[in-house]
Write an enzyme that holds these catalytic residues in place. Structure first.
Site, short mmCIF file in Angstrom:
data_model
loop_
_atom_site.label_atom_id
_atom_site.label_comp_id
_atom_site.label_asym_id
_atom_site.label_seq_id
_atom_site.Cartn_x
_atom_site.Cartn_y
_atom_site.Cartn_z
N TYR A 143 -4.04 -1.79 -0.96
CA TYR A 143 -5.18 -0.93 -1.26
C TYR A 143 -6.30 -1.27 -0.29
CZ TYR A 143 -8.56 1.48 -4.39
OH TYR A 143 -9.49 2.31 -4.92
N LYS A 171 -2.55 2.59 -0.19
CA LYS A 171 -3.55 3.54 -0.69
C LYS A 171 -4.71 3.46 0.27
CE LYS A 171 -6.57 4.93 -4.45
NZ LYS A 171 -7.15 4.65 -5.79
#
Length: 301
Positions: A143, A171
């Site tokens: 992330y 992400k």
């Protein structure tokens, strides 16, 4: 330079919702509400659910609540959708503990944010992710959200981490489209847009899909962007992305965290949500009314 042209297979599906964590009026974890919301989202066409991420208020939920949430949502959706558990913390040891707990609770993968606040250098960032990926059998989603963590996962670090067999996806909230394309062109990492305004743009250059906060509100409308592009109707995909802009802006760029705005609208719609936990505060009536108006306009488009 090694290049790759094939879009990586989606390890958790294309359309993932960064699900809110419902609470009761008293602020307790609402597992029944979480199950009802998860079932609704999957029925509306979502491939996967990301639990205990930023939108899921992970900083203010306990380790036990995170595990209970995974178990409850797995019970509700069965094998109809993948479950990715947010486990990232500022502490490598704690992140490993949460990863093992998520695996035991039934998650299909883990979302690991860059360690925040301490601003580790890139070699320490790399070692953190390798340690977490080595700790369990679950695939890992990196992330990258430097606007919140204060530390970027630099593209060269991504290139090295891509060689790890359990680091499979990213992400992407880096707002560095050139850096993202550099990694896309040289690895098989599955890139998920973490910012809704990039859904179509990232998908068009080889991204895998998206992990969306706004999906809590309009799952079918956002998924239709990918469906139109896959059908070869790129003009329609662009129109659908543009139509969603007002609600995306109202939800994600109105000066309030997405968790606050999404819960305000979900509560207004009578869906499971409940309050936010302090230090977050609920949205005011004017904000909720504006969100509802943008929502209704998108639904009618």
């Amino acid at each position: 330079m090694t290049t790759t042209t094939a879009t990586p297979a989606p390890p958790f599906g294309r359309a993932l919702c960064a699900m809110i964590t419902p609470f009761t009026d008293s602020g307790a974890l609402d597992l029944d509400g979480a199950q009802r919301l998860a079932d609704l989202l999957v029925t509306e066409g979502w491939d996967g659910l990301v639990l205990s991420g930023t939108t899921g208020e992970s900083p203010t939920t306990t380790d036990a609540e995170k595990s209970a949430l995974v178990r409850a949502v797995r019970e509700a959706v069965g094998e109809r959708a993948s479950i990715v558990a947010g486990v990232g913390t500022a502490d490598t040891r704690h992140t490993v503990e949460l990863t093992l707990a998520a695996e035991q609770a039934g998650a299909d993968g883990v979302l690991v944010v860059t360690p925040y606040y301490s601003r580790p250098p890139q070699d320490a960032v790399e070692e953190h992710f390798r340690t977490v990926a080595d700790a369990s059998g679950l695939p890992v989603v990196l992330y990258d959200i430097p606007g919140r963590t204060g530390t970027r996962i630099e593209p060269d670090t991504m290139l090295r981490l891509a060689a790890h067999p359990r680091i499979v996806a990213v992400k992407d909230c880096s707002y560095d489209f050139l850096g993202t394309q550099k990694v896309l062109s040289r690895t098989e990492l599955a890139y998920y847009a973490g910012c809704e305004e990039h859904i179509l743009a990232l998908y068009a250059v080889g991204g895998t899909g998206y992990i969306s906060t706004v999906a809590n509100l309009v799952p079918r409308q956002l998924r239709s962007i990918l469906d139109a592009f896959d059908a070869g109707d790129t003009a329609r995909a662009a129109r659908l992305q543009q139509r969603a802009t007002e609600l995306i802006e109202s939800t994600m760029a109105a000066g309030l965290p997405g968790t606050v705005t999404v819960k305000a609208l979900l509560n207004d719609l009578g869906r499971p949500a409940g309050p936010v936990r302090a230090p977050l505060r609920p949205a005011g009536r004017e904000t909720a009314d504006g969100l509802r108006a943008a929502y209704e306009r998108l639904r009618a488009a």
